[in-house]
Design a protein around this motif. Structure first.
Motif, PDB file in Angstrom:
ATOM      1  N   GLN A 207      47.807  32.238  48.760  1.00  0.00           N
ATOM      2  CA  GLN A 207      46.393  32.268  48.431  1.00  0.00           C
ATOM      3  C   GLN A 207      46.239  32.857  47.017  1.00  0.00           C
ATOM      4  OE1 GLN A 207      47.975  33.648  51.087  1.00  0.00           O
ATOM      5  NE2 GLN A 207      46.521  34.105  52.732  1.00  0.00           N
ATOM      6  N   GLU A 208      45.361  32.264  46.233  1.00  0.00           N
ATOM      7  CA  GLU A 208      45.290  32.594  44.804  1.00  0.00           C
ATOM      8  C   GLU A 208      43.831  32.650  44.377  1.00  0.00           C
ATOM      9  OE1 GLU A 208      46.497  30.286  40.694  1.00  0.00           O
ATOM     10  OE2 GLU A 208      47.635  29.870  42.518  1.00  0.00           O
ATOM     11  N   LYS A 209      43.391  33.820  43.891  1.00  0.00           N
ATOM     12  CA  LYS A 209      41.980  34.000  43.564  1.00  0.00           C
ATOM     13  C   LYS A 209      41.806  34.849  42.309  1.00  0.00           C
ATOM     14  CE  LYS A 209      40.899  33.723  48.493  1.00  0.00           C
ATOM     15  NZ  LYS A 209      40.316  34.380  49.677  1.00  0.00           N
ATOM     16  N   SER A 210      40.598  34.795  41.765  1.00  0.00           N
ATOM     17  CA  SER A 210      40.247  35.663  40.643  1.00  0.00           C
ATOM     18  C   SER A 210      39.814  37.024  41.175  1.00  0.00           C
ATOM     19  CB  SER A 210      39.100  35.055  39.828  1.00  0.00           C
ATOM     20  OG  SER A 210      39.496  33.890  39.172  1.00  0.00           O
ATOM     21  N   TYR A 211      40.192  38.065  40.431  1.00  0.00           N
ATOM     22  CA  TYR A 211      39.805  39.429  40.775  1.00  0.00           C
ATOM     23  C   TYR A 211      39.140  40.069  39.563  1.00  0.00           C
ATOM     24  CZ  TYR A 211      42.561  38.744  44.954  1.00  0.00           C
ATOM     25  OH  TYR A 211      43.026  38.256  46.144  1.00  0.00           O
ATOM     26  N   MET A 212      38.022  40.754  39.811  1.00  0.00           N
ATOM     27  CA  MET A 212      37.247  41.384  38.744  1.00  0.00           C
ATOM     28  C   MET A 212      37.084  42.866  39.042  1.00  0.00           C
ATOM     29  SD  MET A 212      33.411  40.391  37.397  1.00  0.00           S
ATOM     30  CE  MET A 212      32.979  40.608  35.665  1.00  0.00           C
ATOM     31  N   GLU A 213      37.393  43.702  38.077  1.00  0.00           N
ATOM     32  CA  GLU A 213      37.262  45.146  38.252  1.00  0.00           C
ATOM     33  C   GLU A 213      35.785  45.513  38.359  1.00  0.00           C
ATOM     34  OE1 GLU A 213      36.629  49.200  37.378  1.00  0.00           O
ATOM     35  OE2 GLU A 213      36.264  47.705  35.810  1.00  0.00           O
ATOM     36  N   VAL A 214      35.450  46.444  39.232  1.00  0.00           N
ATOM     37  CA  VAL A 214      34.057  46.713  39.579  1.00  0.00           C
ATOM     38  C   VAL A 214      33.235  47.204  38.390  1.00  0.00           C
ATOM     39  CG1 VAL A 214      34.521  49.074  40.402  1.00  0.00           C
ATOM     40  CG2 VAL A 214      32.546  47.790  41.299  1.00  0.00           C
ATOM     41  N   ASP A 296      42.160  41.515  33.201  1.00  0.00           N
ATOM     42  CA  ASP A 296      42.404  40.246  33.871  1.00  0.00           C
ATOM     43  C   ASP A 296      42.726  40.543  35.332  1.00  0.00           C
ATOM     44  OD1 ASP A 296      45.144  40.913  34.113  1.00  0.00           O
ATOM     45  OD2 ASP A 296      45.720  39.716  32.374  1.00  0.00           O
ATOM     46  N   SER A 297      42.971  39.501  36.121  1.00  0.00           N
ATOM     47  CA  SER A 297      43.120  39.695  37.563  1.00  0.00           C
ATOM     48  C   SER A 297      44.273  40.638  37.910  1.00  0.00           C
ATOM     49  CB  SER A 297      43.336  38.343  38.259  1.00  0.00           C
ATOM     50  OG  SER A 297      42.154  37.580  38.255  1.00  0.00           O
ATOM     51  N   GLU A 298      45.453  40.405  37.322  1.00  0.00           N
ATOM     52  CA  GLU A 298      46.614  41.225  37.675  1.00  0.00           C
ATOM     53  C   GLU A 298      46.430  42.666  37.203  1.00  0.00           C
ATOM     54  OE1 GLU A 298      51.402  40.945  36.968  1.00  0.00           O
ATOM     55  OE2 GLU A 298      50.319  39.169  37.673  1.00  0.00           O
ATOM     56  N   GLU A 299      45.823  42.854  36.035  1.00  0.00           N
ATOM     57  CA  GLU A 299      45.554  44.217  35.548  1.00  0.00           C
ATOM     58  C   GLU A 299      44.562  44.922  36.467  1.00  0.00           C
ATOM     59  OE1 GLU A 299      46.079  43.402  30.725  1.00  0.00           O
ATOM     60  OE2 GLU A 299      44.112  43.240  31.683  1.00  0.00           O
ATOM     61  N   ALA A 300      43.557  44.192  36.925  1.00  0.00           N
ATOM     62  CA  ALA A 300      42.573  44.778  37.836  1.00  0.00           C
ATOM     63  C   ALA A 300      43.223  45.167  39.157  1.00  0.00           C
ATOM     64  CB  ALA A 300      41.426  43.799  38.078  1.00  0.00           C
ATOM     65  N   VAL A 301      44.140  44.322  39.644  1.00  0.00           N
ATOM     66  CA  VAL A 301      44.840  44.619  40.897  1.00  0.00           C
ATOM     67  C   VAL A 301      45.694  45.883  40.747  1.00  0.00           C
ATOM     68  CG1 VAL A 301      46.667  43.822  42.454  1.00  0.00           C
ATOM     69  CG2 VAL A 301      44.830  42.258  41.780  1.00  0.00           C
ATOM     70  N   ALA A 302      46.445  45.973  39.662  1.00  0.00           N
ATOM     71  CA  ALA A 302      47.317  47.131  39.458  1.00  0.00           C
ATOM     72  C   ALA A 302      46.491  48.410  39.314  1.00  0.00           C
ATOM     73  CB  ALA A 302      48.194  46.915  38.231  1.00  0.00           C
ATOM     74  N   TYR A 303      45.417  48.338  38.547  1.00  0.00           N
ATOM     75  CA  TYR A 303      44.546  49.506  38.380  1.00  0.00           C
ATOM     76  C   TYR A 303      43.950  49.926  39.720  1.00  0.00           C
ATOM     77  CZ  TYR A 303      40.326  52.142  37.339  1.00  0.00           C
ATOM     78  OH  TYR A 303      39.336  53.095  37.342  1.00  0.00           O
ATOM     79  N   THR A 304      43.455  48.940  40.474  1.00  0.00           N
ATOM     80  CA  THR A 304      42.857  49.229  41.776  1.00  0.00           C
ATOM     81  C   THR A 304      43.869  49.850  42.724  1.00  0.00           C
ATOM     82  OG1 THR A 304      41.255  47.437  41.525  1.00  0.00           O
ATOM     83  CG2 THR A 304      41.678  48.211  43.767  1.00  0.00           C
ATOM     84  N   ALA A 305      45.074  49.320  42.738  1.00  0.00           N
ATOM     85  CA  ALA A 305      46.117  49.883  43.596  1.00  0.00           C
ATOM     86  C   ALA A 305      46.336  51.361  43.271  1.00  0.00           C
ATOM     87  CB  ALA A 305      47.417  49.102  43.438  1.00  0.00           C
ATOM     88  N   ARG A 306      46.390  51.686  41.999  1.00  0.00           N
ATOM     89  CA  ARG A 306      46.635  53.079  41.612  1.00  0.00           C
ATOM     90  C   ARG A 306      45.502  54.002  42.055  1.00  0.00           C
ATOM     91  NH1 ARG A 306      48.839  50.428  36.993  1.00  0.00           N
ATOM     92  NH2 ARG A 306      46.878  50.622  35.826  1.00  0.00           N
ATOM     93  N   VAL A 307      44.255  53.593  41.826  1.00  0.00           N
ATOM     94  CA  VAL A 307      43.153  54.495  42.170  1.00  0.00           C
ATOM     95  C   VAL A 307      42.959  54.589  43.681  1.00  0.00           C
ATOM     96  CG1 VAL A 307      41.975  54.227  39.968  1.00  0.00           C
ATOM     97  CG2 VAL A 307      41.393  52.687  41.842  1.00  0.00           C
ATOM     98  N   LEU A 308      43.178  53.476  44.404  1.00  0.00           N
ATOM     99  CA  LEU A 308      43.008  53.538  45.859  1.00  0.00           C
ATOM    100  C   LEU A 308      44.139  54.298  46.529  1.00  0.00           C
ATOM    101  CD1 LEU A 308      41.573  50.032  46.909  1.00  0.00           C
ATOM    102  CD2 LEU A 308      40.372  52.166  46.363  1.00  0.00           C
TER     103      LEU A 308
END
Length: 314
Positions: A207-214, A296-308
């Motif tokens: 599954q492949e989607k766009s991710y946007m940082e809040v 971008d999507s991957e940067e948002a995912v990595a950032y989100t992973a760290r804060v969560l």
């Protein structure tokens, strides 16, 4: 400016409240705390910058008095769990469509003329072109959540046409970041916290989607509202690329340090009934207003992973 934020104690709503308070707006929050977290906005309440009301939007009589003196409504309240609609099938009807009607009707009664609405990319349904532009149609959503968002858009369009409201409708990509309370990254971290050696992934991981940082999301909302003035303003909010669930799993494993975790896929091309396996929004209209996302999507995912990870694992 006096703004009412429905769902203002929620994930996206609380970040929007932060922005509105920081620029000096008077902010009223309506939230029944079914998924919102009061701690997200407690400091603003304590400082007197936010007036909080614990009310249910399904109760029109309770909502009408809150609209008095409001200049603009940011309507973000909704059921945040798409999968819940597969088990309790009237959830999105009640928490989405009916709640949106009540917001609009209470606005009409109080002569409040401006509304910004959090819709979703899922209204486009399946097999839409990627990236998907705002003028794609017909929109045939495949989830009850998507249907409720499309219903909300339709009601808003009707109130714009019939009663002279002005509206901004935002079709969100997958919004992620600090204070996230659900979603794939949140789920993966909780699974690895429970068992650091195993990570179950719903579907085949393709599954492949766009991710946007809040933060990008709420900044984009405010930028569009400030820079457009049509009766109905419809904009996609997302990033310039996509990230697969397999990549998300790898990122979360890396960020948690659970390097021995074995990924187990449940199989199939989607995570649950109503899931759209591939989605990416065309954001050229947003960029045409001079707005660019920071992640971008991957940067948002990595950032989100760290804060969560900090929020969930301590």
């Amino acid at each position: 400016m006096r703004a009412l934020v429905t769902g203002g104690a929620g994930f996206i709503g609380s970040h929007l409240v932060d922005r509105l308070v920081s620029r000096g707006d008077s902010v009223v929050v309506a939230d029944n705390l079914s998924s919102g977290v009061l701690d997200f906005i407690q400091a603003h309440i304590d400082s007197g910058n936010v007036e909080f009301h614990n009310i249910d939007l399904k109760n029109l009589e309770h909502l009408i008095p809150l609209m008095e003196g409001i200049d603009i409504v940011y309507h973000l309240a909704a059921n945040p769990d798409i999968r819940l609609g597969t088990r309790i099938t009237n959830t999105d009807l009640n928490e989405g469509t009916i709640a949106t009607y009540n917001v609009l009707e209470s606005m009409r009664i109080n002569n409040v003329n401006k509304i910004a609405f959090a819709s979703s990319s899922v209204v486009y349904g399946e097999n839409a072109p990627m990236p998907t532009p705002e003028n794609h149609g017909p929109c045939i959503p495949i989830s009850l959540y998507g249907a409720s968002k499309q219903g909300g858009e339709g009601l808003i369009g009707a109130f714009v046409g019939t009663f002279g409201l002005q509206a901004w409708v935002f079709r969100f990509a997958n919004i992620i970041g600090e204070r996230g309370t659900h979603g794939v990254i949140f789920d993966f971290i909780h699974k690895l916290k429970a068992d650091p050696n195993r990570l179950e992934v719903l579907g085949n991981g393709l599954q492949e989607k766009s991710y946007m940082e809040v933060g990008d999301c709420v900044d984009a909302m405010l930028h569009v509202v400030e820079n457009t003035n049509e009766p109905m303003n419809l904009y996609n909010l997302g990033s310039n690329d996509t990230c697969s669930v397999r990549n998300i799993a790898a990122i979360v494993i890396r960020e948690t340090g659970c390097k021995s975790a074995q990924i187990e896929y449940t199989g199939g091309d989607r995570g649950w009934a109503g899931d759209i396996p591939k989605a990416m929004l065309d954001i050229k209209r947003l960029q045409g207003l001079g707005f660019e996302v920071n992640y971008d999507s991957e940067e948002a995912v990595a950032y989100t992973a760290r804060v969560l990870i900090k929020e969930i694992m301590g």
